[in-house]
Design a protein around this motif. Structure first.
Motif, PDB file in Angstrom:
ATOM      1  N   GLY A 174     -12.707  72.507  73.308  1.00 26.34           N
ATOM      2  CA  GLY A 174     -12.028  73.454  74.188  1.00 26.34           C
ATOM      3  C   GLY A 174     -12.681  74.821  74.160  1.00 26.34           C
ATOM      4  O   GLY A 174     -13.668  75.047  73.456  1.00 26.34           O
ATOM      5  N   SER A 175     -12.111  75.751  74.925  1.00 29.12           N
ATOM      6  CA  SER A 175     -12.702  77.091  74.995  1.00 29.12           C
ATOM      7  C   SER A 175     -12.459  77.875  73.707  1.00 29.12           C
ATOM      8  O   SER A 175     -13.250  78.732  73.334  1.00 29.12           O
ATOM      9  CB  SER A 175     -12.146  77.858  76.195  1.00 29.12           C
ATOM     10  OG  SER A 175     -10.741  77.819  76.175  1.00 29.12           O
ATOM     11  N   THR A 176     -11.342  77.556  72.993  1.00 26.81           N
ATOM     12  CA  THR A 176     -11.060  78.277  71.745  1.00 26.81           C
ATOM     13  C   THR A 176     -11.018  77.355  70.525  1.00 26.81           C
ATOM     14  O   THR A 176     -11.339  77.780  69.426  1.00 26.81           O
ATOM     15  CB  THR A 176      -9.715  79.045  71.831  1.00 26.81           C
ATOM     16  OG1 THR A 176      -8.693  78.144  72.239  1.00 26.81           O
ATOM     17  CG2 THR A 176      -9.797  80.182  72.814  1.00 26.81           C
ATOM     18  N   THR A 177     -10.602  76.102  70.716  1.00 24.96           N
ATOM     19  CA  THR A 177     -10.437  75.185  69.584  1.00 24.96           C
ATOM     20  C   THR A 177     -11.130  73.850  69.868  1.00 24.96           C
ATOM     21  O   THR A 177     -11.093  73.356  70.988  1.00 24.96           O
ATOM     22  CB  THR A 177      -8.924  74.917  69.342  1.00 24.96           C
ATOM     23  OG1 THR A 177      -8.239  76.160  69.257  1.00 24.96           O
ATOM     24  CG2 THR A 177      -8.689  74.149  68.063  1.00 24.96           C
ATOM     25  N   THR A 178     -11.751  73.288  68.833  1.00 26.71           N
ATOM     26  CA  THR A 178     -12.304  71.929  68.918  1.00 26.71           C
ATOM     27  C   THR A 178     -11.413  71.004  68.092  1.00 26.71           C
ATOM     28  O   THR A 178     -11.121  71.293  66.931  1.00 26.71           O
ATOM     29  CB  THR A 178     -13.746  71.883  68.396  1.00 26.71           C
ATOM     30  OG1 THR A 178     -14.584  72.627  69.288  1.00 26.71           O
ATOM     31  CG2 THR A 178     -14.271  70.456  68.319  1.00 26.71           C
ATOM     32  N   VAL A 179     -10.964  69.919  68.726  1.00 31.38           N
ATOM     33  CA  VAL A 179     -10.068  68.962  68.078  1.00 31.38           C
ATOM     34  C   VAL A 179     -10.780  67.615  68.002  1.00 31.38           C
ATOM     35  O   VAL A 179     -11.492  67.242  68.937  1.00 31.38           O
ATOM     36  CB  VAL A 179      -8.753  68.821  68.896  1.00 31.38           C
ATOM     37  CG1 VAL A 179      -7.857  67.743  68.322  1.00 31.38           C
ATOM     38  CG2 VAL A 179      -8.008  70.149  68.944  1.00 31.38           C
ATOM     39  N   ILE A 180     -10.603  66.898  66.889  1.00 30.58           N
ATOM     40  CA  ILE A 180     -11.164  65.547  66.791  1.00 30.58           C
ATOM     41  C   ILE A 180     -10.039  64.580  66.418  1.00 30.58           C
ATOM     42  O   ILE A 180      -9.238  64.858  65.529  1.00 30.58           O
ATOM     43  CB  ILE A 180     -12.340  65.486  65.785  1.00 30.58           C
ATOM     44  CG1 ILE A 180     -13.087  64.147  65.869  1.00 30.58           C
ATOM     45  CG2 ILE A 180     -11.921  65.743  64.364  1.00 30.58           C
ATOM     46  CD1 ILE A 180     -14.408  64.254  66.546  1.00 30.58           C
TER      47      ILE A 180
END
Length: 452
Positions: A11-17
């Motif tokens: 994402g633009s602010t957070t990366t989630v896996i």
């Protein structure tokens, strides 16, 4: 530990896996999630991705992790930037725009009619990842789309082009771009007849083009090496999940309040009563993106909408202090309360902008009531996904306010609509998973939403 599939959401602010096992069985499992700040500004989104994987390992209590497949969605670095150019603004240009938004694009410019030098200048400034050309019903007006294609081809704009206009122009369009560096995609007309939309073929090609050409954020080429399946725009993945779910449970809207934007996806045919008085056609699956409504990157816009005085009264403290402490992921009760107020404003504004309205038109025979825009009155389910609407303590109360404000002329969901939360925050991941494993994706979606 070995898992079947990892799905990354950059994402633009957070990366989630997200990690999944037992894929394509009767009992697929969501194993867990990791997250980390997205590292576009550091010059490599891969750093954030590795950080999210490390967080996932900590959450699962493991030291090693291997996987068979990795899929991904991305909205980092501004997402999928597009410009859209049609014949009549309210017809072909709007149909093309609906196709682009539904595929997960962020539209930076829409034009109707013949492009001018100033339009070309603006397109060059925008530097879109994709450019969509449409115009003319099938076997109707031809010249505008051809004029626009010639202008773009001769302007030195080397962006990939999608042509989705009058089918009579297809060969001519191929001829115009045959010696140019632009990758050209030719698809069925988005507006083949008056008052008829045909946007699904264009949506599919936009996602394909994103996959082929848009390694747009720093480090995305390295992510591409890790990923074994498709990378699609995150909003397009949420739309895919919403469409799969609608077939199973009925008409719905999905809200995703993010750090930079607020997205609303509606999948509904609307009511028969409203359809009879609708001025122009609307797609069954429609997305709007509010680029000014983000609870982190665009926090100042929402503060301005609410008003500093009102916000200070509600929070009982200085707004500038709050803005100084504000983080991508709020970690104190005070900051969570602040983000809840911001999220409520984003949700209610986005729904009113997305929904259609009833209009009174006066003619020789007196007053007539017409409907314009998307009819949400038949919506049975209101779904919250994304960081804010899956993690905030009062997320259900926030979504209940949509029906409470259903007064006046807006075609909003009514109080009978039920609230569902994507508790595992996996809707975008399941959208990309549904491309290959639709039944598995639906099963896991129902688990996350806590429905039978």
């Amino acid at each position: 530990m070995k898992v079947d599939i990892l799905v990354a959401e950059i994402g633009s602010t957070t990366t989630v896996i997200n990690a999944f096992s037992n894929i394509n069985t009767d009992n697929p499992k969501f194993l867990g999630q990791g997250q980390a700040p997205t590292t576009v500004l550091e010059g490599d989104v891969n750093v954030g991705l590795q950080g999210a994987i490390e967080d996932l390992k900590r959450n699962l209590g493991i030291t090693t992790l291997s996987y068979k497949e990795m899929l991904a969605t991305s909205s980092a670095a501004g997402g999928l930037k597009m410009t859209v150019h049609g014949l009549v603004y309210d017809m072909t240009a709007r149909a093309a725009k609906e196709a682009a938004l539904g595929a997960g694009a962020i539209i930076h410019k829409v034009t109707g009619g013949k492009l001018r030098r100033t339009d070309i200048k603006k397109i060059k400034e925008i530097k879109p990842n994709l450019l969509l050309l449409a115009g003319g019903v099938d076997y109707g007006e031809r010249d505008t789309a051809l004029h626009n294609a010639e202008l773009i081809a001769n302007a030195g704009i080397d962006t990939p082009i999608i042509y989705a206009g009058n089918i009579e122009n297809q060969e001519e369009i191929r001829e115009i771009f045959k010696d140019k560096s632009n990758k050209l995609y030719v698809v069925d007309n988005v507006y083949p007849k008056i008052d008829q939309l045909n946007i699904e073929p264009t949506r599919k090609v936009i996602q394909q083009a994103f996959e082929e050409h848009i390694i747009h954020a720093p480090g995305m080429s390295r992510v591409r090496q890790l990923v074994t399946g498709p990378i699609i725009p995150t909003p397009g993945a949420v739309m895919e999940a919403s469409k799969v779910l609608k077939e199973a449970i009925g008409d719905l809207i999905t809200l995703d309040v993010g750090g930079a934007t607020t997205d609303l996806h509606s999948v509904t045919e609307g009511s028969e009563e409203i359809n009879r008085i609708l001025i122009s056609p609307e797609p069954i699956a429609k997305r709007t993106v509010e680029g000014d409504l983000g609870v982190y990157v665009n926090v100042k816009n929402i503060v301005e909408r609410i008003g500093k005085d009102k916000l200070e009264e509600e929070m009982g403290c200085d707004v500038d202090e709050l803005l100084q402490d504000h983080k991508p992921i709020p970690d104190t009760p005070r900051l969570k309360r602040f983000v809840e107020i911001l999220t409520t404003e984003a949700v209610l504004t986005a729904v009113c902008r997305h929904a259609g309205k009833l209009r009174n038109l006066f003619g020789p025979t007196g007053k007539k009531i017409f409907a314009e825009g998307k009819d949400l009155t038949n919506v049975k389910w209101i779904i919250g996904t994304g960081g804010a609407l899956t993690r905030l303590p009062n997320r259900i109360e926030i979504l209940k306010k949509i029906a409470i404000q259903n007064k006046g002329d807006y075609l909003l969901p009514n109080k009978e609509a039920k609230i569902l939360i994507d508790n595992h925050y996996i809707m975008a991941s399941l959208g990309v998973l549904s491309k290959k494993y639709p039944e598995t994706a639906l099963y896991l979606m129902k688990q996350s939403l806590e429905i039978e």
